[in-house]
Design an enzyme around this catalytic site. Structure first.
Site, PDB file in Angstrom:
ATOM      1  N   ILE A   1       0.458  -1.101  -0.238  1.00  0.00           N
ATOM      2  CA  ILE A   1       0.257   0.069  -0.239  1.00  0.00           C
ATOM      3  C   ILE A   1       0.418   1.421   0.095  1.00  0.00           C
ATOM      4  O   ILE A   1       0.152   2.538  -0.308  1.00  0.00           O
ATOM      5  CB  ILE A   1      -0.936  -0.463   0.589  1.00  0.00           C
ATOM      6  CG1 ILE A   1      -1.841   0.958   1.010  1.00  0.00           C
ATOM      7  CG2 ILE A   1      -0.355   0.558   2.596  1.00  0.00           C
ATOM      8  CD1 ILE A   1      -3.304   0.236   1.773  1.00  0.00           C
TER       9      ILE A   1
ATOM     10  N   LYS B   1      -6.987 -15.300  12.461  1.00  0.00           N
ATOM     11  CA  LYS B   1      -5.793 -15.969  10.893  1.00  0.00           C
ATOM     12  C   LYS B   1      -6.236 -17.823  11.337  1.00  0.00           C
ATOM     13  O   LYS B   1      -6.471 -18.399  10.597  1.00  0.00           O
ATOM     14  CB  LYS B   1      -4.686 -15.945  12.155  1.00  0.00           C
ATOM     15  CG  LYS B   1      -4.147 -15.320  11.607  1.00  0.00           C
ATOM     16  CD  LYS B   1      -3.132 -14.647  10.088  1.00  0.00           C
ATOM     17  CE  LYS B   1      -1.824 -13.908  10.003  1.00  0.00           C
ATOM     18  NZ  LYS B   1      -1.937 -13.542   8.358  1.00  0.00           N
TER      19      LYS B   1
ATOM     20  N   TYR C   1      -6.838 -10.763  15.511  1.00  0.00           N
ATOM     21  CA  TYR C   1      -5.498 -11.166  14.899  1.00  0.00           C
ATOM     22  C   TYR C   1      -6.050 -12.205  15.168  1.00  0.00           C
ATOM     23  O   TYR C   1      -5.849 -13.297  13.933  1.00  0.00           O
ATOM     24  CB  TYR C   1      -4.469 -10.785  15.411  1.00  0.00           C
ATOM     25  CG  TYR C   1      -3.144 -11.442  14.716  1.00  0.00           C
ATOM     26  CD1 TYR C   1      -2.929 -10.957  13.324  1.00  0.00           C
ATOM     27  CD2 TYR C   1      -2.130 -11.860  15.306  1.00  0.00           C
ATOM     28  CE1 TYR C   1      -1.914 -11.148  12.748  1.00  0.00           C
ATOM     29  CE2 TYR C   1      -1.244 -12.540  14.055  1.00  0.00           C
ATOM     30  CZ  TYR C   1      -0.704 -12.485  13.465  1.00  0.00           C
ATOM     31  OH  TYR C   1       0.506 -12.425  12.138  1.00  0.00           O
TER      32      TYR C   1
HETATM   33  C1  AKB Z   1       3.002 -11.156  16.510  1.00  0.00           C
HETATM   34  O1  AKB Z   1       3.828 -11.057  17.743  1.00  0.00           O
HETATM   35  O2  AKB Z   1       1.544 -10.628  16.417  1.00  0.00           O
HETATM   36  C2  AKB Z   1       3.072 -11.742  15.423  1.00  0.00           C
HETATM   37  C3  AKB Z   1       2.623 -13.359  15.450  1.00  0.00           C
HETATM   38  C4  AKB Z   1       3.341 -14.188  16.324  1.00  0.00           C
HETATM   39  O3  AKB Z   1       2.216 -13.753  14.555  1.00  0.00           O
HETATM   40  N1  AKB Z   1       5.423 -12.152  15.189  1.00  0.00           N
END
Ligand code: AKB
Length: 321
Positions: free
Chosen positions: A36, A147, A143
């Site tokens: 980006i 994932k 996150y």
């Molecule tokens: C994070 O700390 O968010 C990354 C991971 C472990 O995916 N490094």
């Protein structure tokens, strides 16, 4: 080898080094770096660079039409700490970006797609030591949830739509060439810089917080190995557990003190402590070893030596290592 390869999210910690590694294999002009934002890093000057917002389908379609890549590495994402600060955008970027790439893989007959997952797919009820490939997975960060959902989506697209998508659950990545951005494991990179520049480090995690980590040369090796493996050897199409080493802030401090005896760490845990506490201490990567021959080269001491040797000249220091 003359096929084109597109790297999306190329200017991040992994992308910067992966673009260089791919260009060494496939040739500068065949690896299209995209992000980006433009980066000043020299690696991007050697071959094509395109500005791409992966959420913009037209932008993505135009790039795919222009370059007709046979492989796409889709790395654009918000990491754990950053996504907690902007949960809605974290979810949108991490999920919609993946949907756009997987749909494009069908429309443009992309041969192989790489998408990174993370140890963040695990959660508080996951077995914490030697975490197996399949177990309770109850991530409690945006996150991690994105994932885990992405892993299910990848497997679905492999099984139902025939997309050859491959993935690894990265631990914290440590390297000297590029900076990490917004992760909970980032302290394990900045500690080396602080050791050389200030002789001390204030850690945002507590001293005994053990986390799985991987040195960048091993991360690149694993990524290229799984992408180069024959399709039938890649038996897991959600994402593979991957391990290199595990250590705590106290242990990495001791490892650095071997070469910089006066170095000290202090501890001031912040909001990232809760994220780290929800993740495993160590990972069982037996499936990756069995299916496509994974084996890491670096442990904590070997990595520490390599990090310090490579970073010291940047700060005008010479170490007797
Ligand atoms: C994070 O700390 O968010 C990354 C991971 C472990 O995916 N490094």
């Amino acid at each position: 080898m003359s096929e084109n390869i597109l790297v999306i999210g190329a200017c991040g910690q992994l992308g910067t080094e992966l673009v260089e590694a791919l260009r060494n294999i496939y040739g500068d002009q065949h690896v299209i770096a995209s992000d980006i934002r433009q980066s000043n890093d020299d690696v991007f000057k050697a071959g094509p660079f395109e500005t791409l917002d992966v959420l913009d389908k037209n932008n993505l379609t135009n790039l795919l039409q222009k370059y007709q890549p046979k492989q796409v590495y889709h790395l654009a994402a918000l990491l754990s700490a950053t996504a907690e600060a902007q949960p809605k955008f974290g979810w949108t970027l991490n999920m919609d970006g993946l949907f756009n790439v997987l749909d494009a893989a069908i429309d443009f007959k992309i041969g192989k797609v790489y998408w990174p997952s993370s140890i963040a797919v695990f959660g508080p009820n996951t077995p914490v030591n030697n975490t197996p490939q399949n177990c309770v997975m109850d991530p409690n960060t945006i996150y991690g949830i994105s994932k885990l959902a992405g892993e299910r989506y990848c497997e679905y697209y492999f099984q139902k739509r025939g997309v050859d998508v491959r993935s690894l659950r990265y631990p914290g990545l440590i390297g000297y060439k590029s900076a990490p951005g917004g992760g909970t494991t980032d302290y394990a990179v900045s500690i080396y810089h602080d050791a050389l520049t200030q002789g001390k480090h204030e850690c945002f995690l507590g001293p005994q917080t053990e986390l799985p980590m991987l040195y960048m040369p091993d991360a690149l090796k694993a990524t290229l190995d799984i992408m180069h493996a024959p399709a039938e050897k890649v038996k897991i199409r959600s994402s593979y557990n991957l391990a290199g080493m595990s250590f705590s802030p106290e242990e990495i401090t001791t490892a650095i003190q071997k070469y910089i005896p006066d170095f000290t760490s202090s501890y001031k845990p912040d909001h990232r402590q809760a994220i780290a506490d929800s993740w495993p201490n160590s990972i069982d990567d037996a499936e990756a070893r069995k299916d496509w021959g994974w084996q890491p080269d670096f442990d904590l001491d070997k990595m520490t030596k390599d990090m310090l040797v490579n970073l010291a000249p940047r700060y005008g220091k010479s170490l007797s290592i």
